[in-house]
Design a protein around this motif. Structure first.
Motif, PDB file in Angstrom:
ATOM      1  N   ARG A   1       0.820  -1.209   0.000  1.00  0.00           N
ATOM      2  CA  ARG A   1       0.000   0.000   0.000  1.00  0.00           C
ATOM      3  C   ARG A   1       0.860   1.269   0.000  1.00  0.00           C
ATOM      4  O   ARG A   1       0.515   2.280  -0.614  1.00  0.00           O
ATOM      5  CB  ARG A   1      -0.917  -0.005   1.230  1.00  0.00           C
ATOM      6  N   TRP A   2       1.955   1.246   0.750  1.00  0.00           N
ATOM      7  CA  TRP A   2       2.823   2.419   0.865  1.00  0.00           C
ATOM      8  C   TRP A   2       4.000   2.284  -0.094  1.00  0.00           C
ATOM      9  O   TRP A   2       4.438   1.189  -0.433  1.00  0.00           O
ATOM     10  CB  TRP A   2       3.363   2.537   2.291  1.00  0.00           C
ATOM     11  N   GLN A   3       4.555   3.422  -0.501  1.00  0.00           N
ATOM     12  CA  GLN A   3       5.767   3.398  -1.312  1.00  0.00           C
ATOM     13  C   GLN A   3       6.920   2.851  -0.473  1.00  0.00           C
ATOM     14  O   GLN A   3       7.184   3.316   0.635  1.00  0.00           O
ATOM     15  CB  GLN A   3       6.093   4.803  -1.827  1.00  0.00           C
ATOM     16  N   ARG A   4       7.614   1.838  -1.004  1.00  0.00           N
ATOM     17  CA  ARG A   4       8.633   1.140  -0.220  1.00  0.00           C
ATOM     18  C   ARG A   4       9.839   2.027   0.070  1.00  0.00           C
ATOM     19  O   ARG A   4      10.515   1.857   1.096  1.00  0.00           O
ATOM     20  CB  ARG A   4       9.039  -0.141  -0.956  1.00  0.00           C
ATOM     21  N   GLN A   5      10.120   2.965  -0.803  1.00  0.00           N
ATOM     22  CA  GLN A   5      11.218   3.888  -0.524  1.00  0.00           C
ATOM     23  C   GLN A   5      10.913   4.718   0.724  1.00  0.00           C
ATOM     24  O   GLN A   5      11.789   4.988   1.535  1.00  0.00           O
ATOM     25  CB  GLN A   5      11.443   4.801  -1.744  1.00  0.00           C
TER      26      GLN A   5
END
Length: 430
Positions: free
Chosen positions: A78-82
């Motif tokens: 769901r969230w940007q992994r960076q």
């Protein structure tokens, strides 16, 4: 191909280079942290005196990772992994700083336990995000080499971080335990902060997910976590190959864990002097050094041999190799047998793991990859805790039983025979 040539080739990819930098700094900090606080102060299974005590030690050490796991995968998808790498390491800086304050003001022991375990759990979150994002920064045909190299470098970084903690202990032998913890924790905080900075070198969307799940309000998001994780299990099962690869990894981890617990006890009661636990720790450290050699050999051999025989056949071969290593221990409890088995079995376990990582990454759609690696971590830790419980039930106090070692060898062969019949191509999933 060699490890050096594979690394040189992959290093040309900017995304891989920057992700590796973030991982090295993060795991170096984790090594410092574990020496400074988690292992040295709270729980050290290698110092336990019986199989049941070892089982309890590993349960305390690994259960938090397993409990956090279900909440990790859906967030990675769901969230940007960076951003996870960036913020997660900053969270670890804050947690380590809080531990420093608790130590400085002589706070309650339970709070140190809670903070240390929470910090270790965040580390698993970060490693899962890095594994899920790796497939976005290297070509598909390079995944096997990348999966061999990055965990190996991460392990080296963690060992280097732990060595820094050891150097502090050696250089300042008269310092109190609290002073040594403060010094290593401050070093760990610096490494966590540096890892967070390294994450900023990556593009915000560079690690995926390419199609992130829609953001929800906190309450709705919490309610959806269980449903999304369940959908990940269903997807992997329908996809077939990643699900079966995870099952093989868990089975192999369980068998390896029995040997690991046995090696702790054998180092203490058969190779060392039970009256001097510090000597047994030296014997066990030697076993770990030989195991590390096996892990290193896997990183060299797997990228070269794995593609030639196929990932599926390579996993089967590693299971058979593990049975051979275990058979050495069934034949003898001497030092040479334990050290030889440590090399062979570690090579087999790590070689299969590299291939499993590649299968999971290759055969899982990006929007499910975070959940896949969360399930991977959960299975990995549950299998290891279960192995400690099995070892406590079947091993004698000295850790050695020829019958148990032979039984583990047979179990390796059974898993190899079952997986040899498994499909090699994933099933299409709409």
């Amino acid at each position: 191909m060699t490890l050096a040539s594979d690394l040189a080739r992959l290093w040309r990819a900017r995304g891989f280079r920057r992700l590796t930098l973030s991982r090295l700094l993060s795991q170096a900090g984790d090594g410092m942290f574990q020496v400074g606080i988690a292992t040295a102060f709270f729980f050290d299974p290698t110092q336990a005196a019986s199989p049941s005590e070892i089982a309890i030690g590993f349960a305390v050490l690994l259960t938090p990772f397993t409990l956090v796991g279900p909440f990790v995968g859906p967030l990675i998808d769901r969230w940007q992994r960076q951003r996870i790498l960036l913020v997660g390491n900053l969270v670890r800086v804050a947690l380590a700083g809080t531990i420093l304050a608790v130590l400085a003001f002589d706070g309650p022991l339970w709070s140190l336990y809670a903070l240390a375990l929470l910090t270790l759990s965040v580390n698993r979150f970060l490693l899962a995000a890095m594994s899920a994002g790796l497939a976005n920064v290297v070509p598909r045909h390079e995944l096997l080499a990348a999966n061999a190299i990055m965990p190996t470098l991460g392990t080296i970084a963690a060992a280097a971080g732990a060595a820094i903690g050891g150097v502090v202990t050696f250089v300042v032998p008269t310092a109190s335990d609290s002073s040594l913890a403060l010094a290593t924790l401050m070093s760990a905080m610096g490494a966590f902060a540096a890892s967070s900075w390294a994450a900023t070198l990556l593009g915000r969307r560079e690690l995926g997910p390419t199609r992130p799940l829609a953001a929800l309000r906190l309450g709705a998001q919490v309610r959806e976590l269980g449903r999304e994780l369940a959908s990940g299990v269903i997807y992997l099962h329908r996809r077939v190959t990643p699900f079966q690869a995870l099952a093989v990894m868990a089975a192999q981890r369980l068998l390896y864990g029995v040997m690991f617990v046995a090696s702790i006890l054998m180092s203490r009661y058969l190779l060392g002097d039970p009256a001097h636990p510090e000597d047994s720790l030296g014997e066990f450290s030697l076993v770990l050094a030989f195991a590390a050699a096996g892990f290193g050999l896997a990183a060299v051999v797997t990228p070269w041999l794995g593609p030639r025989v196929g990932r599926h056949r390579w996993i089967v071969a590693c299971l058979v190799l593990g049975a051979g290593g275990q058979a050495m221990l069934a034949a003898s409890s001497s030092r040479w047998a334990l050290l030889a088995a440590a090399v062979v079995i570690s090579l087999a376990v790590q070689g299969a793991k590299i291939a499993v990582d590649t299968i999971v990454q290759r055969d899982t759609a990006d929007e499910f990859r975070g959940r896949a690696f969360t399930l991977y971590d959960m299975a990995y830790n549950v299998a290891f805790v279960a192995s400690a419980a099995v070892a406590a039930a079947v091993l004698p106090a000295t850790g050695y039983s020829a019958g148990v070692m032979a039984g583990v060898a047979v179990a390796y062969l059974v898993v190899a025979a079952v997986y040899a019949r498994a499909p090699r191509e994933p099933s299409p999933v709409a």
